[in-house]
Design a protein around this motif. Structure first.
Motif, PDB file in Angstrom:
ATOM      1  N   VAL A 134       1.001   1.967  -1.773  1.00 31.22           N
ATOM      2  CA  VAL A 134       1.942   1.391  -0.810  1.00 31.22           C
ATOM      3  C   VAL A 134       1.832  -0.130  -0.791  1.00 31.22           C
ATOM      4  O   VAL A 134       2.843  -0.834  -0.780  1.00 31.22           O
ATOM      5  CB  VAL A 134       1.707   1.992   0.597  1.00 31.22           C
ATOM      6  CG1 VAL A 134       2.593   1.295   1.623  1.00 31.22           C
ATOM      7  CG2 VAL A 134       1.988   3.485   0.591  1.00 31.22           C
ATOM      8  N   VAL A 135       0.604  -0.657  -0.794  1.00 26.46           N
ATOM      9  CA  VAL A 135       0.435  -2.119  -0.827  1.00 26.46           C
ATOM     10  C   VAL A 135       1.128  -2.706  -2.052  1.00 26.46           C
ATOM     11  O   VAL A 135       1.782  -3.751  -1.984  1.00 26.46           O
ATOM     12  CB  VAL A 135      -1.057  -2.499  -0.829  1.00 26.46           C
ATOM     13  CG1 VAL A 135      -1.225  -4.010  -1.002  1.00 26.46           C
ATOM     14  CG2 VAL A 135      -1.726  -2.060   0.471  1.00 26.46           C
ATOM     15  N   MET A 136       1.005  -2.026  -3.184  1.00 23.88           N
ATOM     16  CA  MET A 136       1.584  -2.519  -4.439  1.00 23.88           C
ATOM     17  C   MET A 136       3.101  -2.421  -4.472  1.00 23.88           C
ATOM     18  O   MET A 136       3.766  -3.215  -5.130  1.00 23.88           O
ATOM     19  CB  MET A 136       1.016  -1.719  -5.612  1.00 23.88           C
ATOM     20  CG  MET A 136      -0.426  -2.035  -5.949  1.00 23.88           C
ATOM     21  SD  MET A 136      -0.557  -3.575  -6.868  1.00 23.88           S
ATOM     22  CE  MET A 136       0.288  -3.118  -8.385  1.00 23.88           C
ATOM     23  N   ASN A 137       3.661  -1.440  -3.765  1.00 21.09           N
ATOM     24  CA  ASN A 137       5.083  -1.136  -3.931  1.00 21.09           C
ATOM     25  C   ASN A 137       5.946  -1.370  -2.699  1.00 21.09           C
ATOM     26  O   ASN A 137       7.171  -1.290  -2.783  1.00 21.09           O
ATOM     27  CB  ASN A 137       5.250   0.321  -4.371  1.00 21.09           C
ATOM     28  CG  ASN A 137       4.734   0.553  -5.777  1.00 21.09           C
ATOM     29  OD1 ASN A 137       5.435   0.305  -6.757  1.00 21.09           O
ATOM     30  ND2 ASN A 137       3.498   1.027  -5.894  1.00 21.09           N
ATOM     31  N   PRO A 274     -10.210  -3.152  10.473  1.00 20.66           N
ATOM     32  CA  PRO A 274      -8.843  -3.151   9.956  1.00 20.66           C
ATOM     33  C   PRO A 274      -8.621  -4.310   8.991  1.00 20.66           C
ATOM     34  O   PRO A 274      -9.142  -5.411   9.187  1.00 20.66           O
ATOM     35  CB  PRO A 274      -7.993  -3.301  11.221  1.00 20.66           C
ATOM     36  CG  PRO A 274      -8.824  -2.687  12.300  1.00 20.66           C
ATOM     37  CD  PRO A 274     -10.230  -3.098  11.955  1.00 20.66           C
ATOM     38  N   VAL A 275      -7.847  -4.033   7.952  1.00 20.71           N
ATOM     39  CA  VAL A 275      -7.607  -5.010   6.895  1.00 20.71           C
ATOM     40  C   VAL A 275      -6.103  -5.127   6.666  1.00 20.71           C
ATOM     41  O   VAL A 275      -5.423  -4.112   6.454  1.00 20.71           O
ATOM     42  CB  VAL A 275      -8.291  -4.605   5.577  1.00 20.71           C
ATOM     43  CG1 VAL A 275      -8.010  -5.626   4.484  1.00 20.71           C
ATOM     44  CG2 VAL A 275      -9.801  -4.450   5.771  1.00 20.71           C
ATOM     45  N   LEU A 276      -5.594  -6.350   6.710  1.00 21.37           N
ATOM     46  CA  LEU A 276      -4.199  -6.584   6.356  1.00 21.37           C
ATOM     47  C   LEU A 276      -4.171  -7.092   4.929  1.00 21.37           C
ATOM     48  O   LEU A 276      -4.792  -8.093   4.597  1.00 21.37           O
ATOM     49  CB  LEU A 276      -3.545  -7.604   7.289  1.00 21.37           C
ATOM     50  CG  LEU A 276      -2.025  -7.776   7.093  1.00 21.37           C
ATOM     51  CD1 LEU A 276      -1.337  -8.044   8.438  1.00 21.37           C
ATOM     52  CD2 LEU A 276      -1.695  -8.876   6.116  1.00 21.37           C
ATOM     53  N   MET A 277      -3.449  -6.366   4.063  1.00 21.10           N
ATOM     54  CA  MET A 277      -3.373  -6.686   2.643  1.00 21.10           C
ATOM     55  C   MET A 277      -1.932  -6.925   2.227  1.00 21.10           C
ATOM     56  O   MET A 277      -0.996  -6.361   2.797  1.00 21.10           O
ATOM     57  CB  MET A 277      -3.918  -5.536   1.796  1.00 21.10           C
ATOM     58  CG  MET A 277      -5.414  -5.460   1.667  1.00 21.10           C
ATOM     59  SD  MET A 277      -5.886  -4.218   0.430  1.00 21.10           S
ATOM     60  CE  MET A 277      -7.650  -4.508   0.369  1.00 21.10           C
ATOM     61  N   SER A 278      -1.781  -7.753   1.194  1.00 24.53           N
ATOM     62  CA  SER A 278      -0.464  -7.934   0.591  1.00 24.53           C
ATOM     63  C   SER A 278      -0.664  -8.205  -0.882  1.00 24.53           C
ATOM     64  O   SER A 278      -1.688  -8.749  -1.294  1.00 24.53           O
ATOM     65  CB  SER A 278       0.268  -9.115   1.256  1.00 24.53           C
ATOM     66  OG  SER A 278       1.628  -9.127   0.870  1.00 24.53           O
ATOM     67  N   HIS A 279       0.329  -7.789  -1.662  1.00 28.67           N
ATOM     68  CA  HIS A 279       0.228  -7.951  -3.113  1.00 28.67           C
ATOM     69  C   HIS A 279       1.179  -9.041  -3.582  1.00 28.67           C
ATOM     70  O   HIS A 279       2.289  -9.141  -3.085  1.00 28.67           O
ATOM     71  CB  HIS A 279       0.568  -6.635  -3.804  1.00 28.67           C
ATOM     72  CG  HIS A 279       0.573  -6.730  -5.306  1.00 28.67           C
ATOM     73  ND1 HIS A 279      -0.568  -7.038  -6.031  1.00 28.67           N
ATOM     74  CD2 HIS A 279       1.578  -6.604  -6.197  1.00 28.67           C
ATOM     75  CE1 HIS A 279      -0.262  -7.074  -7.322  1.00 28.67           C
ATOM     76  NE2 HIS A 279       1.025  -6.808  -7.447  1.00 28.67           N
TER      77      HIS A 279
END
Length: 279
Positions: A134-137, A274-279
């Motif tokens: 999900v992070v990737m797409n 909790p971690v907020l990630m973005s690609h």
């Protein structure tokens, strides 16, 4: 700047109530619209055209079961958001597998909220690479809630992982509504002396100035470590009592497989906050 639309993954997992509560609290904080999305677990590609006979009795029975499970999950979601007083919300049942369905729904949101994979819990269509896919797409920032622990506060003390990359920059921009409301924000730069051409003479100073223009005051930490950066981040997050980690997701996909960078894999597998990630 605030979140206007938040999407939260809804299912029958024992971890769903916490992530729904967190998503609802964020929606209340920003007066955002909250969309709860439950997928049946059957890929949309199987239901398109003549790939399968949707009238075959065994398949009909199985689909009915999966849709009832998703509907029950959405009913629990509805009860939660009504009880918490979310003013603008909706629920959606999607005939798709979770990773693809949630990634598509995310395109119409500012933030996606989901859980870290719990390998001890088996749910229809949930694969071990669900969060990273999900992070990737998704094309949107993704807030991942650990499966272990209770998180009653989020975004008061934030740790930003900064290495000058596009991924880290996108993650920070995706977290901006929370950064502007945080009590304390720290930026960490690990082993800056090994990346002279990235950070300049004062590593983190340019980012601090950029954030200051958005009303975010930060402290810059320059750390030297021989640990891998994923474990170093989690260790530092504990040391500074952070309740949110913001970082880029370093990975690339090959067909369905997601090939993760070392720090990303470590954090996804071992996150303690909790971690907020973005690609």
């Amino acid at each position: 700047m605030s979140y206007k639309t938040i999407v939260v993954h809804v299912d029958r997992s024992r971890h769903a109530p916490q992530r729904i509560r967190i998503a609802a609290e964020l929606a209340l904080r920003d007066n955002a619209h909250l969309t709860g999305v439950a997928m049946t677990g059957i890929s949309r590609y199987l239901l398109e055209g003549d790939v399968v006979n949707q009238h075959e009795p065994v398949l009909v029975t199985h689909l009915d079961y999966l849709r009832k499970e998703a509907e029950q999950a959405l009913t629990q979601y509805e009860e939660t958001v009504r009880r918490m007083g979310v003013l603008s919300w909706e629920k959606r049942l999607v005939d798709d597998e979770p990773a693809g369905g949630l990634s598509l729904e995310a395109r119409y949101a500012d933030l996606v909220v989901m859980s870290q994979t719990d390998t001890s819990e088996s749910l229809p269509g949930i694969m071990s690479d669900f969060p990273e896919y999900v992070v990737m797409n998704a094309g949107r920032p993704v807030l991942l809630v650990p499966y272990a622990g209770e998180f009653t506060q989020l975004g008061r003390k934030v740790l930003l992982a900064w290495d000058g990359s596009m991924e880290a920059s996108r993650a920070i921009n995706g977290a901006m509504p929370m950064l502007r409301q945080a009590q304390e924000v720290k930026v960490v730069v690990f082993n800056a002396e090994r990346q002279v051409n990235v950070h300049g003479e004062q590593p983190g100073a340019d980012l601090a100035l950029y954030l200051a223009r958005h009303g975010v005051k930060v402290d810059v930490l320059q750390e030297t470590t021989e640990q891998d950066s994923g474990n170093a981040l989690l260790s530092l997050a504990a040391d500074v009592n952070a309740d949110l980690l913001v970082m880029g997701c370093y990975a690339h996909s090959r067909f369905r497989e997601v090939l993760l960078g070392g720090a990303t894999r470590t954090v996804l597998e071992s996150m303690t906050l909790p971690v907020l990630m973005s690609h």
